[in-house]
Design an enzyme around this catalytic site. Structure first.
Site, PDB file in Angstrom:
ATOM      1  N   SER A  58     -26.662 -56.825 -42.795  1.00 41.84           N
ATOM      2  CA  SER A  58     -26.016 -58.088 -42.308  1.00 41.84           C
ATOM      3  C   SER A  58     -25.828 -59.023 -43.372  1.00 41.84           C
ATOM      4  O   SER A  58     -25.289 -59.952 -43.047  1.00 41.84           O
ATOM      5  CB  SER A  58     -26.937 -58.600 -41.046  1.00 41.84           C
ATOM      6  OG  SER A  58     -26.730 -57.792 -39.957  1.00 41.84           O
ATOM      7  N   LYS A  61     -22.498 -60.497 -43.892  1.00 39.80           N
ATOM      8  CA  LYS A  61     -21.882 -61.722 -43.029  1.00 39.80           C
ATOM      9  C   LYS A  61     -21.774 -62.819 -43.912  1.00 39.80           C
ATOM     10  O   LYS A  61     -21.236 -63.803 -43.491  1.00 39.80           O
ATOM     11  CB  LYS A  61     -22.828 -61.826 -41.653  1.00 39.80           C
ATOM     12  CG  LYS A  61     -22.604 -60.592 -40.429  1.00 39.80           C
ATOM     13  CD  LYS A  61     -23.429 -60.901 -39.546  1.00 39.80           C
ATOM     14  CE  LYS A  61     -23.331 -59.796 -38.429  1.00 39.80           C
ATOM     15  NZ  LYS A  61     -24.642 -58.982 -38.745  1.00 39.80           N
ATOM     16  N   SER A 117     -27.325 -63.291 -36.210  1.00 42.90           N
ATOM     17  CA  SER A 117     -26.364 -62.245 -36.925  1.00 42.90           C
ATOM     18  C   SER A 117     -25.676 -61.379 -35.860  1.00 42.90           C
ATOM     19  O   SER A 117     -25.829 -60.111 -35.600  1.00 42.90           O
ATOM     20  CB  SER A 117     -27.740 -61.291 -37.278  1.00 42.90           C
ATOM     21  OG  SER A 117     -27.116 -60.595 -38.331  1.00 42.90           O
TER      22      SER A 117
END
Length: 278
Positions: A58, A61, A117
């Site tokens: 993640s 992101k 997230s």
């Protein structure tokens, strides 16, 4: 007679020619597979396989937010679709708890993207500002190229594993990206928030998003930035803090869950000690 006891350390230095010096902290043991710590002056305080290409989960992101902040207005509204919700739930991903039909501002969706997230938030933003995932990923890779991230390739907006694989980055590239992203005051405000509450309105239900970055709860002068996890990437963390008048950014890839936060705190303090000791 004990000279220091009578005259103090300054007199002792004059008498015996000794100059007291501050001692730098001992370099921490880092168990992460890859790691990198650098400050705003470009001084590298720690490196370990920092140029090895690996999946970063993640942490992807961070680039998603960076591209959205270039493409969108913060007050723009995005309508959540069933596909956005399904994308997160069907892949077993972390979510922002979004529901079909909700309309949220880009500013709020950035919190939903970065704090819990949310893969649902990532899907909605990529769909809107690609438009579509493929076009959005192309923008992510174009941004990586423009920033000189030559060892980074994106395949989606959320860092979830893809059937064909292929997405990767390095600890040093993630640090460089984060240094650039943190120049944006909206980005730095989002990633530095412990919690974000979005009040219920006629467009959406109420949301409370807590930051997965536990370093914000325990560390001093910590500024964020992002956690990540997949089986392939292991536990990852990008972190930042101000130390000795400089901004320190660090990256841990392929670490253990709780250990990444304690290691990050030690690395921030170690970098601060090195900065203060010149």
């Amino acid at each position: 007679m004990h000279i220091g006891g009578i005259f103090g350390s300054a007199a002792l230095a004059l008498v015996v020619g000794f100059t007291p010096t501050a001692h730098a902290a001992t370099e921490p043991t880092v168990g992460a597979r890859e790691a990198y710590v650098v400050d705003s002056a470009g001084t590298i305080h720690f490196s370990k396989r920092e140029s090895r290409r690996v999946p970063v989960a993640s942490l992807v992101k961070i680039m998603t937010a960076y591209v959205v902040l270039r493409e969108a207005g913060l007050s723009d509204t995005v309508t959540i679709t069933a596909a956005d919700v399904r994308h997160a739930t069907s892949n077993g991903a972390t979510t922002a708890g979004l529901r079909k039909g909700e309309r949220l501002t880009v500013r709020d969706l950035l919190y939903g993207l970065m704090l819990p997230s949310g893969a649902d938030a990532a899907s909605a933003l990529a769909r809107k500002y690609g438009p579509g995932n493929a076009a959005f990923v192309a923008k992510m890779n174009a941004a990586a190229k423009s920033l000189g991230l030559s060892d980074t390739r994106y395949t989606n907006a959320d860092g979830l594993p893809t059937p064909k694989g292929g997405g990767y980055s390095t600890a040093v590239d993630q640090a460089r990206l984060t240094q650039k992203a943190m120049e944006n005051t909206t980005f730095s405000a989002v990633v530095g928030s412990k919690v974000k509450k979005v009040a219920k309105s006629g467009l959406h239900r109420a949301h409370t998003w807590k930051n997965t970055n536990k370093l914000l709860q325990t560390g001093d002068d910590v500024l964020g930035v992002k956690t990540g996890y997949t089986d392939a990437a292991g536990y990852c963390l990008v972190f930042a803090g101000d130390r000795g008048g400089k901004r320190v950014v660090g990256v841990l890839l392929g670490d253990q869950d709780a250990r990444r936060f304690t290691t990050a705190e030690k690395l921030l303090d170690y970098a601060g000690s090195q900065i203060e000791n010149g």
